[in-house]
Design a protein around this motif. Structure first.
Motif, PDB file in Angstrom:
ATOM      1  N   ILE A  40       0.836  -1.205   0.000  1.00 33.85           N
ATOM      2  CA  ILE A  40       0.000   0.000   0.000  1.00 33.85           C
ATOM      3  C   ILE A  40       0.869   1.254   0.000  1.00 33.85           C
ATOM      4  CG2 ILE A  40      -1.746   1.298   1.282  1.00 33.85           C
ATOM      5  CD1 ILE A  40      -2.838  -1.180  -0.019  1.00 33.85           C
ATOM      6  N   GLN A  41       2.079   1.135   0.495  1.00 35.94           N
ATOM      7  CA  GLN A  41       2.986   2.276   0.599  1.00 35.94           C
ATOM      8  C   GLN A  41       3.989   2.372  -0.544  1.00 35.94           C
ATOM      9  OE1 GLN A  41       4.916   1.904   4.403  1.00 35.94           O
ATOM     10  NE2 GLN A  41       3.124   2.633   5.540  1.00 35.94           N
ATOM     11  N   TYR A  42       4.259   1.240  -1.213  1.00 37.60           N
ATOM     12  CA  TYR A  42       5.362   1.228  -2.167  1.00 37.60           C
ATOM     13  C   TYR A  42       4.928   0.697  -3.532  1.00 37.60           C
ATOM     14  CZ  TYR A  42       8.038   1.573   2.187  1.00 37.60           C
ATOM     15  OH  TYR A  42       8.520   1.959   3.398  1.00 37.60           O
ATOM     16  N   HIS A  43       5.688   1.115  -4.553  1.00 34.80           N
ATOM     17  CA  HIS A  43       5.473   0.575  -5.895  1.00 34.80           C
ATOM     18  C   HIS A  43       6.822   0.311  -6.552  1.00 34.80           C
ATOM     19  CE1 HIS A  43       6.495   4.578  -7.351  1.00 34.80           C
ATOM     20  NE2 HIS A  43       5.443   5.108  -6.757  1.00 34.80           N
ATOM     21  N   GLU A  44       6.787  -0.054  -7.831  1.00 35.95           N
ATOM     22  CA  GLU A  44       8.000  -0.576  -8.468  1.00 35.95           C
ATOM     23  C   GLU A  44       9.157   0.412  -8.493  1.00 35.95           C
ATOM     24  OE1 GLU A  44       7.400  -0.025 -13.207  1.00 35.95           O
ATOM     25  OE2 GLU A  44       6.036  -1.467 -12.287  1.00 35.95           O
ATOM     26  N   ASP A  45       8.882   1.718  -8.558  1.00 29.16           N
ATOM     27  CA  ASP A  45       9.981   2.685  -8.521  1.00 29.16           C
ATOM     28  C   ASP A  45      10.683   2.644  -7.167  1.00 29.16           C
ATOM     29  OD1 ASP A  45       9.341   3.403 -11.070  1.00 29.16           O
ATOM     30  OD2 ASP A  45       8.372   5.299 -10.538  1.00 29.16           O
ATOM     31  N   ASP A  46       9.892   2.505  -6.097  1.00 29.18           N
ATOM     32  CA  ASP A  46      10.489   2.385  -4.761  1.00 29.18           C
ATOM     33  C   ASP A  46      11.294   1.095  -4.640  1.00 29.18           C
ATOM     34  OD1 ASP A  46       9.093   4.751  -3.745  1.00 29.18           O
ATOM     35  OD2 ASP A  46       7.290   3.516  -3.823  1.00 29.18           O
ATOM     36  N   TYR A  47      10.748   0.014  -5.180  1.00 31.13           N
ATOM     37  CA  TYR A  47      11.432  -1.280  -5.075  1.00 31.13           C
ATOM     38  C   TYR A  47      12.751  -1.272  -5.846  1.00 31.13           C
ATOM     39  CZ  TYR A  47       6.976  -2.868  -3.180  1.00 31.13           C
ATOM     40  OH  TYR A  47       5.848  -3.011  -2.418  1.00 31.13           O
ATOM     41  N   ARG A  48      12.788  -0.538  -6.949  1.00 36.01           N
ATOM     42  CA  ARG A  48      14.040  -0.432  -7.697  1.00 36.01           C
ATOM     43  C   ARG A  48      15.114   0.211  -6.824  1.00 36.01           C
ATOM     44  NH1 ARG A  48      12.428   2.937 -11.385  1.00 36.01           N
ATOM     45  NH2 ARG A  48      13.189   4.718 -10.214  1.00 36.01           N
ATOM     46  N   ASN A  49      14.744   1.270  -6.108  1.00 34.20           N
ATOM     47  CA  ASN A  49      15.715   1.923  -5.225  1.00 34.20           C
ATOM     48  C   ASN A  49      16.092   1.027  -4.057  1.00 34.20           C
ATOM     49  OD1 ASN A  49      15.810   4.289  -6.765  1.00 34.20           O
ATOM     50  ND2 ASN A  49      14.011   5.143  -5.750  1.00 34.20           N
ATOM     51  N   MET A  50      15.119   0.252  -3.554  1.00 35.16           N
ATOM     52  CA  MET A  50      15.426  -0.699  -2.477  1.00 35.16           C
ATOM     53  C   MET A  50      16.346  -1.800  -2.992  1.00 35.16           C
ATOM     54  SD  MET A  50      11.740  -1.204  -0.602  1.00 35.16           S
ATOM     55  CE  MET A  50      10.708   0.187  -0.123  1.00 35.16           C
ATOM     56  N   MET A  51      16.144  -2.204  -4.231  1.00 41.14           N
ATOM     57  CA  MET A  51      16.998  -3.224  -4.832  1.00 41.14           C
ATOM     58  C   MET A  51      18.437  -2.711  -4.943  1.00 41.14           C
ATOM     59  SD  MET A  51      16.476  -5.245  -8.453  1.00 41.14           S
ATOM     60  CE  MET A  51      14.802  -5.713  -7.990  1.00 41.14           C
ATOM     61  N   ALA A  52      18.573  -1.440  -5.247  1.00 37.24           N
ATOM     62  CA  ALA A  52      19.910  -0.850  -5.349  1.00 37.24           C
ATOM     63  C   ALA A  52      20.640  -0.903  -4.012  1.00 37.24           C
ATOM     64  CB  ALA A  52      19.805   0.596  -5.832  1.00 37.24           C
ATOM     65  N   GLN A  53      19.866  -0.955  -2.928  1.00 34.72           N
ATOM     66  CA  GLN A  53      20.458  -1.016  -1.584  1.00 34.72           C
ATOM     67  C   GLN A  53      20.407  -2.433  -1.000  1.00 34.72           C
ATOM     68  OE1 GLN A  53      21.977   1.704  -0.794  1.00 34.72           O
ATOM     69  NE2 GLN A  53      21.069   2.759  -2.573  1.00 34.72           N
ATOM     70  N   ASN A  54      20.162  -3.429  -1.850  1.00 39.52           N
ATOM     71  CA  ASN A  54      20.125  -4.840  -1.440  1.00 39.52           C
ATOM     72  C   ASN A  54      19.046  -5.138  -0.392  1.00 39.52           C
ATOM     73  OD1 ASN A  54      22.348  -5.546  -3.116  1.00 39.52           O
ATOM     74  ND2 ASN A  54      23.746  -4.736  -1.574  1.00 39.52           N
ATOM     75  N   ARG A  55      17.875  -4.541  -0.572  1.00 43.21           N
ATOM     76  CA  ARG A  55      16.768  -4.759   0.361  1.00 43.21           C
ATOM     77  C   ARG A  55      15.599  -5.506  -0.275  1.00 43.21           C
ATOM     78  NH1 ARG A  55      14.772   0.553   2.477  1.00 43.21           N
ATOM     79  NH2 ARG A  55      13.235  -0.850   3.443  1.00 43.21           N
ATOM     80  N   VAL A  56      15.427  -5.386  -1.582  1.00 38.57           N
ATOM     81  CA  VAL A  56      14.394  -6.127  -2.321  1.00 38.57           C
ATOM     82  C   VAL A  56      15.084  -6.820  -3.487  1.00 38.57           C
ATOM     83  CG1 VAL A  56      12.355  -5.940  -3.788  1.00 38.57           C
ATOM     84  CG2 VAL A  56      12.469  -4.649  -1.665  1.00 38.57           C
TER      85      VAL A  56
END
Length: 412
Positions: free
Chosen positions: A240-256
């Motif tokens: 509900i809080q996040y979408h694919e643009d957020d997940y891309r940034n989280m992926m860059a930080q090894n979180r998703v």
């Protein structure tokens, strides 16, 4: 003497074009690449002697800002419009300048991917120039795969494997997640559901776009699995809080570890973390019954209210020219050009990630190119959110959404 000098300066300014300014609004993911835009726009200004004022907007706010401006007759001279139904919607309302004659006479027209023209057409007239396109894929973090004991060269291919991989990677206590589910009130959620819907063998609307087609066993299966990844299995951050643009940034930080992405993701994830270069990749998104993807991208449109329509077309055709696209690819490596000649001539043709994209593109479906699409998309977003929030069962939510979509389409 001062008056004479001032007059000479003004004449020079007019000759050089400094007295004229074009405004362009850029939205979506490419809006984040401000440095690249500055260089490209500067090239146009030097070549044509016309000032360009650039305004950049994030995806979440851009649609509302653009619609408000167009409604008021105060839009920019040139604007980006999402290929997901925006162009026919705006054209129906009389907000856009038809570009049929310019496109017919433009040298680059034969090089545009043919399946993109319907996305910018209304009543057999083209109102937009497709600028970049994409197809959605599985974007994944190779390092996180390795840390979970998974082979980074063997991404999941089925829904079962997607769940298996995501569960192995997820450690919620450490805020590490296997897959990112988009559930925000944005287009990302519609696109996410469509990826799973078509992968289950379903479709959004009937072939003639006359009524809803997703309230089927396939559509229900897709809705359940998509939302269960977050609700039942807990492999996603709060959707509900996040979408694919957020997940891309989280992926860059090894979180998703995995999320829906595409060719636009490459320069953006590398900008978020330069150290991730070579440590991420893409694959055909896991599917249930058949390979699936959703075609996307942006087109350039000229608002009817623009007093500089001729110069706006100059800028649109300049931005979509072979030379400018080749410079863009050389510097940023993406997103995917709408020009076939650039795809073949640039370094993209030799990049393994882009080979996956070109192989996936034939499976990509377009969002319905009808004026009602934004309203339909909103119903899909509401449907997904109602399930994620446990306000409705999947069966209830999909039935209500289909009924509302049919009302939007005028089904009696």
């Amino acid at each position: 003497m001062r008056k004479l000098l001032l007059s000479v300066v003004l004449v020079v300014f007019v000759i050089l074009g400094f007295g004229k300014t074009l405004t362009i609004w850029i939205g979506g993911q490419v809006a984040e690449l401000d440095e690249t835009w500055n260089k490209i726009i500067k090239g146009f200004e030097q070549e044509y002697g016309i000032n360009v004022e650039v305004q950049l907007f994030g995806f979440d706010t851009y649609y509302d800002k653009l619609v408000t401006a167009l409604q008021a007759g105060k839009g920019p001279d040139l604007a980006f419009a999402d290929l997901g139904g925006w162009v026919p919607t705006f054209a129906e309302k009389g907000w856009l300048e038809p570009l049929e004659e310019q496109i017919k006479n433009w040298e680059g027209t034969p090089q545009i991917w043919p399946n993109l023209w319907p996305t910018v057409t209304y009543n057999n007239v083209r109102y937009g120039l497709p600028w970049y396109t994409d197809c959605r894929l599985l974007l994944y973090n190779k390092t996180m795969f390795e840390q979970a004991g998974l082979d980074p060269d063997k991404p999941p291919r089925t829904w079962d494997e997607l769940l298996e991989y995501a569960q192995k990677i997820t450690d919620a206590k450490k805020r590490i997640y296997g897959y990112g589910v988009s559930g925000t009130k944005t287009e990302h959620t519609t696109l996410g559901y469509m990826m799973f819907l078509y992968a289950a063998g379903g479709k959004l609307l009937t072939d003639d776009y006359s009524r809803a087609a997703f309230n089927t066993p396939e559509g229900l299966k897709a809705l359940k699995f998509y939302t269960d990844l977050a609700k039942k299995y807990g492999v996603s951050p709060n959707p509900i809080q996040y979408h694919e643009d957020d997940y891309r940034n989280m992926m860059a930080q090894n979180r998703v570890a995995m999320a829906i992405g595409g060719p636009w993701s490459f320069p953006l994830i590398e900008s978020a973390n330069p150290n991730i270069v070579g440590k991420y990749s893409v694959a055909l998104h896991p599917y249930d019954v058949q390979p699936a993807s959703v075609l996307g991208g942006w087109a350039l449109v000229i608002p009817k209210s623009s007093p500089n329509k001729e110069d706006a077309w100059k800028l649109a055709s300049y931005l979509t020219s072979f030379d400018v696209w080749m410079k863009w690819i050389e510097e940023k490596g993406g997103p995917m050009p709408t020009r076939m000649d650039v795809c073949k001539a640039s370094k993209l043709a030799k990049d393994p990630k882009w080979q996956v994209i070109f192989e996936t593109f034939p499976h990509a479906v377009a969002r319905p190119p009808i004026p009602q699409y934004p309203q339909i998309s909103e119903q899909i977003q509401i449907m997904v959110q109602k399930v994620l929030l446990n306000e409705l069962t999947p069966e209830e939510a999909i039935a209500i959404a289909a009924d509302n979509v049919n009302k939007i389409l005028g089904v009696k």
